[in-house]
Design a protein around this motif. Structure first.
Motif, short mmCIF file in Angstrom:
data_model
loop_
_atom_site.label_atom_id
_atom_site.label_comp_id
_atom_site.label_asym_id
_atom_site.label_seq_id
_atom_site.Cartn_x
_atom_site.Cartn_y
_atom_site.Cartn_z
N THR A 169 -15.85 68.21 -16.16
CA THR A 169 -16.84 69.24 -15.88
C THR A 169 -16.51 69.97 -14.59
O THR A 169 -15.79 69.45 -13.73
N ALA A 170 -17.04 71.16 -14.45
CA ALA A 170 -16.89 71.95 -13.23
C ALA A 170 -18.22 72.00 -12.49
O ALA A 170 -19.27 72.21 -13.11
N ASP A 171 -18.19 71.82 -11.20
CA ASP A 171 -19.42 71.86 -10.41
C ASP A 171 -19.99 73.27 -10.37
O ASP A 171 -19.26 74.23 -10.13
N HIS A 172 -21.28 73.38 -10.59
CA HIS A 172 -21.94 74.69 -10.51
C HIS A 172 -22.50 74.87 -9.10
O HIS A 172 -23.71 74.93 -8.89
N THR A 173 -21.60 74.93 -8.13
CA THR A 173 -22.00 75.01 -6.73
C THR A 173 -21.38 76.24 -6.06
O THR A 173 -20.41 76.82 -6.55
N PHE A 174 -21.96 76.58 -4.93
CA PHE A 174 -21.46 77.71 -4.15
C PHE A 174 -20.03 77.46 -3.68
O PHE A 174 -19.17 78.33 -3.78
N VAL A 175 -19.76 76.23 -3.19
CA VAL A 175 -18.42 75.96 -2.67
C VAL A 175 -17.38 75.93 -3.79
O VAL A 175 -16.21 76.25 -3.56
N GLN A 176 -17.79 75.54 -5.02
CA GLN A 176 -16.83 75.56 -6.12
C GLN A 176 -16.40 76.98 -6.43
O GLN A 176 -15.24 77.23 -6.78
N ARG A 177 -17.32 77.94 -6.29
CA ARG A 177 -16.94 79.34 -6.45
C ARG A 177 -15.91 79.75 -5.39
O ARG A 177 -14.98 80.50 -5.68
N LEU A 178 -16.11 79.24 -4.18
CA LEU A 178 -15.15 79.55 -3.11
C LEU A 178 -13.79 78.93 -3.43
O LEU A 178 -12.75 79.55 -3.18
N VAL A 179 -13.79 77.73 -4.00
CA VAL A 179 -12.53 77.09 -4.40
C VAL A 179 -11.87 77.88 -5.52
O VAL A 179 -10.67 78.16 -5.49
N ASP A 180 -12.67 78.26 -6.53
CA ASP A 180 -12.13 78.99 -7.68
C ASP A 180 -11.53 80.33 -7.27
O ASP A 180 -10.57 80.80 -7.88
N SER A 181 -12.11 80.94 -6.23
CA SER A 181 -11.61 82.24 -5.78
C SER A 181 -10.48 82.10 -4.76
O SER A 181 -9.94 83.10 -4.28
N GLY A 182 -10.12 80.85 -4.43
CA GLY A 182 -9.02 80.61 -3.52
C GLY A 182 -9.37 80.77 -2.05
O GLY A 182 -8.47 80.78 -1.20
N ARG A 183 -10.65 80.85 -1.73
CA ARG A 183 -11.05 81.08 -0.35
C ARG A 183 -11.07 79.80 0.47
O ARG A 183 -10.94 79.85 1.69
N ILE A 184 -11.27 78.66 -0.18
CA ILE A 184 -11.17 77.37 0.50
C ILE A 184 -10.45 76.41 -0.43
O ILE A 184 -10.35 76.64 -1.63
N THR A 185 -9.97 75.30 0.12
CA THR A 185 -9.29 74.28 -0.68
C THR A 185 -10.30 73.25 -1.18
O THR A 185 -11.39 73.11 -0.63
N PRO A 186 -9.94 72.48 -2.22
CA PRO A 186 -10.83 71.42 -2.68
C PRO A 186 -11.17 70.42 -1.58
O PRO A 186 -12.29 69.90 -1.52
N GLU A 187 -10.22 70.14 -0.69
CA GLU A 187 -10.49 69.21 0.41
C GLU A 187 -11.52 69.80 1.37
O GLU A 187 -12.41 69.10 1.85
N GLU A 188 -11.40 71.11 1.66
CA GLU A 188 -12.39 71.76 2.52
C GLU A 188 -13.77 71.76 1.87
O GLU A 188 -14.79 71.66 2.55
N ALA A 189 -13.80 71.87 0.54
CA ALA A 189 -15.08 71.89 -0.17
C ALA A 189 -15.83 70.58 -0.01
O ALA A 189 -17.06 70.56 0.01
N ARG A 190 -15.10 69.45 0.12
CA ARG A 190 -15.76 68.14 0.26
C ARG A 190 -16.61 68.07 1.53
O ARG A 190 -17.58 67.32 1.58
N TYR A 191 -16.25 68.86 2.55
CA TYR A 191 -16.97 68.77 3.83
C TYR A 191 -17.63 70.09 4.22
O TYR A 191 -18.07 70.24 5.35
N HIS A 192 -17.69 71.02 3.27
CA HIS A 192 -18.29 72.32 3.56
C HIS A 192 -19.80 72.14 3.80
O HIS A 192 -20.47 71.39 3.09
N PRO A 193 -20.37 72.82 4.83
CA PRO A 193 -21.80 72.63 5.12
C PRO A 193 -22.72 73.10 3.99
O PRO A 193 -23.89 72.72 3.95
N ARG A 194 -22.21 73.92 3.04
CA ARG A 194 -23.04 74.41 1.94
C ARG A 194 -22.65 73.76 0.61
O ARG A 194 -22.90 74.32 -0.46
N ARG A 195 -22.07 72.57 0.66
CA ARG A 195 -21.58 71.95 -0.57
C ARG A 195 -22.70 71.56 -1.53
O ARG A 195 -22.45 71.31 -2.71
#
Length: 432
Positions: free
Chosen positions: A131-157
């Motif tokens: 499954t794919a997370d329906h989160t704000f940070v997952q959109r950032l990952v999908d668009s290449g703006r942050i890495t999956p590792e950065e998403a784990r600690y993003h303040p808006r995860r």
């Protein structure tokens, strides 16, 4: 055909929260995880409603299409229940829940998903997030703006983009069908597990080959060892394989296991909040479904954060370069306090600096040409000069030059004092 496999469902409050807003279900053909949101009581109610609307789906289906239709219909009914609950009990406004479900139909898994709970498949010694997370940070990952590792600690995860809630009567689930085979192991979990235990450690637990119950306990222990800041719910399903086929008796865990006892707690006093700030924070919503205008603010905030990161990186690089420049200047300045004697073409020269070079950079310069010719020096002195002679200071260098001059003068004096050989007369023809 009844699904043949073994499964388990467990749920834990975690180490920080005072109540469990997660719910889980493991039955004969149906497996579900729901992670509630909406404050101290709203999350309990939401995940319980979702699970109890899913329960009737635990049956045998003629086709995967029938199972998909039933899953979507149950999710829509659950959303309607949430809307009614919020209207009847205004204190529950904003309640919602994630939902990740699998219905086994013959050799297929019918999957429905919304939110950030996850479904993984362990097959052929590999772990795959289905499954794919329906989160704000997952959109950032999908668009290449942050890495999956950065998403784990993003303040808006924890900001959810899609969820079953009292705001949407027609929820959009991700629906798909996957072929399954004996030996597959399916993991459904709330983010209380996936947000603490990374995939490498989940995979390691799967590779141990223990029964579902022991594997689930292992994963839960890892989450607790990692601090377990949120509720942890795990549903593990084996397809055939070495473990015994379960009886299919439904197991309900978390808040859905005792929905009749869900009550709305009284407001805490200011003194209580001051005395127990951690417990108060633990009862705040773990997820948040934002309004569109809030998302725009988040996107703009993320742009500013990315800009600050770039500026910080540039500033850091400039500081490092400045430090390297200062260090290089200090090192070069030190080399200019050193001296040595060397040769320049055919004469002896005092050099300032050291004998080494760094690539094209020369760390020495000629200071004074002594006018002492290499040819005038004794053999051993000439070789020493050609190899260079290190001096402790400029005065030491001058003293070395004085000794070389004395050596050259001695050679010249010897050459001057040596008498020229007397020429032998050549016999004259015809002499008598």
């Amino acid at each position: 055909m009844v699904f043949e496999g073994s499964s388990v469902a467990i749920s834990h409050t975690g180490k920080v929260r005072s109540n469990n807003q997660d719910s889980g279900y493991s039955g004969a053909n149906l497996f579900v995880v729901a992670d509630g949101m909406g404050g101290h009581a709203g999350g309990d109610v939401a995940s319980s409603i979702a699970i109890h609307r899913m329960e009737p789906l635990d049956q045998v289906y003629a086709s995967t299409d029938d199972a998909q239709a039933s899953l979507q219909a149950a999710a829509t009914t659950a959303a309607g229940d949430l809307i009614r609950a919020a209207k009847e009990r205004p204190e529950l406004a904003g309640l919602g829940t994630t939902l990740s479900a699998i219905i086994m139909v013959d050799d297929y898994a019918v999957i429905g998903h919304i939110g950030d709970s996850r479904i993984y498949l362990y097959r052929d010694d590999a772990l795959t997030q289905i499954t794919a997370d329906h989160t704000f940070v997952q959109r950032l990952v999908d668009s290449g703006r942050i890495t999956p590792e950065e998403a784990r600690y993003h303040p808006r995860r924890s900001v959810l983009m899609r969820v079953l809630s009292d705001m949407d009567a027609d929820p959009e689930l991700d629906m798909f069908v996957m072929h399954t085979q004996p030996g597959d192991r399916w993991l459904l979990c709330s983010d209380g597990l996936s947000g603490v235990v990374d995939e490498a450690h989940i995979l390691k637990a799967m590779r141990m080959g223990a029964a579902p119950g022991r594997t689930a306990d292992n994963l839960l222990k890892q989450a607790l060892d990692g601090g377990a800041p949120d509720n942890v719910t795990i549903v593990l399903v084996d397809v055939g394989g070495q473990h015994a086929i379960s009886s299919g008796t439904p197991t309900i865990v978390g808040s859905a296991s005792n929905p009749a006892n869900i009550t709305i707690p009284a407001a805490r006093s200011t003194l209580s909040n001051w005395l127990h700030p951690v417990r108060q924070a633990a009862n705040e919503p773990s997820h948040f479904e934002p309004a569109p205008e809030y998302l725009e603010e988040l996107i703009e905030e993320d742009r500013r954060r990315a800009k600050r990161r770039r500026l910080g990186w540039i500033a850091g690089m400039l500081v490092v370069l400045a430090m390297l420049g200062v260090a290089a200047f200090a090192a070069y300045s030190w080399t200019q306090t050193r001296y040595f004697i060397g040769a320049d073409d055919d004469s002896v020269v005092i050099f300032q600096g050291v004998q080494q070079n760094i690539g094209p950079i020369t760390l020495s310069t000629p200071l004074r040409d002594t006018d002492i010719l290499l040819a005038d020096l004794p053999e051993y002195q000439r070789l020493s000069v050609e190899r260079t002679i290190t001096a402790r200071s400029l005065s030491d260098a001058e003293a070395i030059v004085a000794r070389l001059q004395a050596g050259a003068d001695a050679i010249t004096s010897q050459q001057t004092q040596t008498p020229l050989p007397t020429p032998v007369p050549t016999p004259t023809e015809g002499a008598g």
